[in-house]
Design an enzyme around this catalytic site. Structure first.
Site, PDB file in Angstrom:
ATOM      1  CE  LYS A 157       5.546   4.066   1.587  1.00 22.29           C
ATOM      2  NZ  LYS A 157       6.318   3.179   0.711  1.00 22.29           N
ATOM      3  CG  HIS A 205      -3.441 -14.181   8.141  1.00 21.08           C
ATOM      4  ND1 HIS A 205      -2.263 -14.808   8.477  1.00 21.08           N
ATOM      5  CD2 HIS A 205      -3.993 -14.913   7.139  1.00 21.08           C
ATOM      6  CE1 HIS A 205      -2.111 -15.879   7.694  1.00 21.08           C
ATOM      7  NE2 HIS A 205      -3.139 -15.958   6.884  1.00 21.08           N
ATOM      8  N   PRO A 210       0.835  -1.209   0.000  1.00 13.63           N
ATOM      9  CG  PRO A 210      -0.503  -1.429   1.882  1.00 13.63           C
ATOM     10  CD  PRO A 210       0.723  -1.971   1.230  1.00 13.63           C
ATOM     11  NE  ARG A 223       4.596 -11.829   2.032  1.00 10.63           N
ATOM     12  CZ  ARG A 223       5.293 -11.493   0.949  1.00 10.63           C
ATOM     13  NH1 ARG A 223       4.669 -10.956  -0.079  1.00 10.63           N
ATOM     14  NH2 ARG A 223       6.590 -11.677   0.894  1.00 10.63           N
TER      15      ARG A 223
END
Ligand SMILES: [Zn+2]
Length: 267
Positions: free
Chosen positions: A55, A88, A2, A106
């Site tokens: 970000k 997750h 992202p 991840r």
């Protein structure tokens, strides 16, 4: 991963649900092992505002504390009356009506729970946000001239200069400015700086309007949807350059990142 438009999309979507009083907090052991770098104390607090710089998402609570969240490669925040959790889903913040949860398959994301002062310090490490209204030609010119020997694309990826950029944004900016990503910063001509500024706005604007850009299933917004910004790309992941519509796009590796350009449109 992202980049600015994707993180901004998540911020805007989550902001609709504020304020959010946190009545219970649950997390996985992986949150503390891989993602969260500070101790967390959110129960009973109210999430009042969400900001973004580069970000980094900046969740601000009613006691003045901040939760800074960097989504890494596959992180996202989900919100709703009920949300689809998975193994997750590393952090779940429940309120009276809505649940806010962080999902990251991840686990390359990062989170910091800080006081206002600590958060300010962390955010000050970043350069100016690419979508900041104060991002001017003057700022851009100084930032590019800072490291004369660097390739333009490498400098465009530097978060201390251009907060919010990432690999697809940097590739697309070089393309739209008609400059090779490998061109050294010292070789950028005076008349090319305004072109780079225009290119930044051309890349960021439509990507924001499309709700972000999704590659290879990586990014999802806060409702689990993928962004449609991929339609605006002119060289990144393209076979044929979408500016001249005829030249095959070349791919090289520059500073370990896949780098795409049109040998005809970019000089
Ligand atoms: Zn071309």
């Amino acid at each position: 991963m992202p980049e600015l438009p994707e993180v901004e999309t998540i911020k805007l979507q989550l902001s609709h649900y504020l304020p959010l009083k946190i009545t219970s907090v649950s997390s996985t052991p992986e949150l503390k092992q891989n993602i969260l770098h500070t101790s967390l104390d959110l129960k009973g607090k109210t999430l009042t505002t969400i900001k973004r710089k580069g970000k980094l998402l900046d969740f601000i609570f009613d006691d003045g504390s901040h939760l800074l969240s960097h989504l890494g490669m596959t992180g996202t925040w989900l919100i709703g009356e009920t949300i689809k959790t998975s193994k997750h889903t590393h952090l779940t913040l429940k309120g009276p009506s809505y649940t806010l949860a962080y999902d990251d398959p991840r686990r390359f994301g990062h989170m910091y729970y800080y006081t206002a002062e600590e958060a300010e310090k962390k955010l000050a490490e970043l350069g100016m946000d690419l979508a900041d209204p104060e991002f001017t030609l003057d700022y851009l010119t100084h930032a590019i001239k800072r490291y004369p020997e660097r390739a333009l694309k490498v400098t465009l990826l530097d978060q201390k200069l251009f907060a919010g950029s990432g690999n697809y944004i940097a590739n697309e900016i070089c393309a739209r400015a008609h400059i090779l990503p490998t061109r050294k910063c010292k070789a950028i001509r005076k008349e090319e700086f305004p072109r780079i500024l225009k290119a930044i706005k051309k890349v960021i604007g439509p990507a924001l309007a499309s709700g972000g850009t999704t590659f290879q299933g990586g990014y999802r917004d806060s409702s689990g949807e993928k962004g449609s910004g991929v339609q605006h790309l002119v060289v990144f992941y393209q076979k044929i350059c979408q500016m001249c519509k005829k030249t095959p796009v070349k791919k090289i590796i520059l500073a370990q990142r896949g780098t795409y350009f049109c040998p005809k449109c970019q000089k």
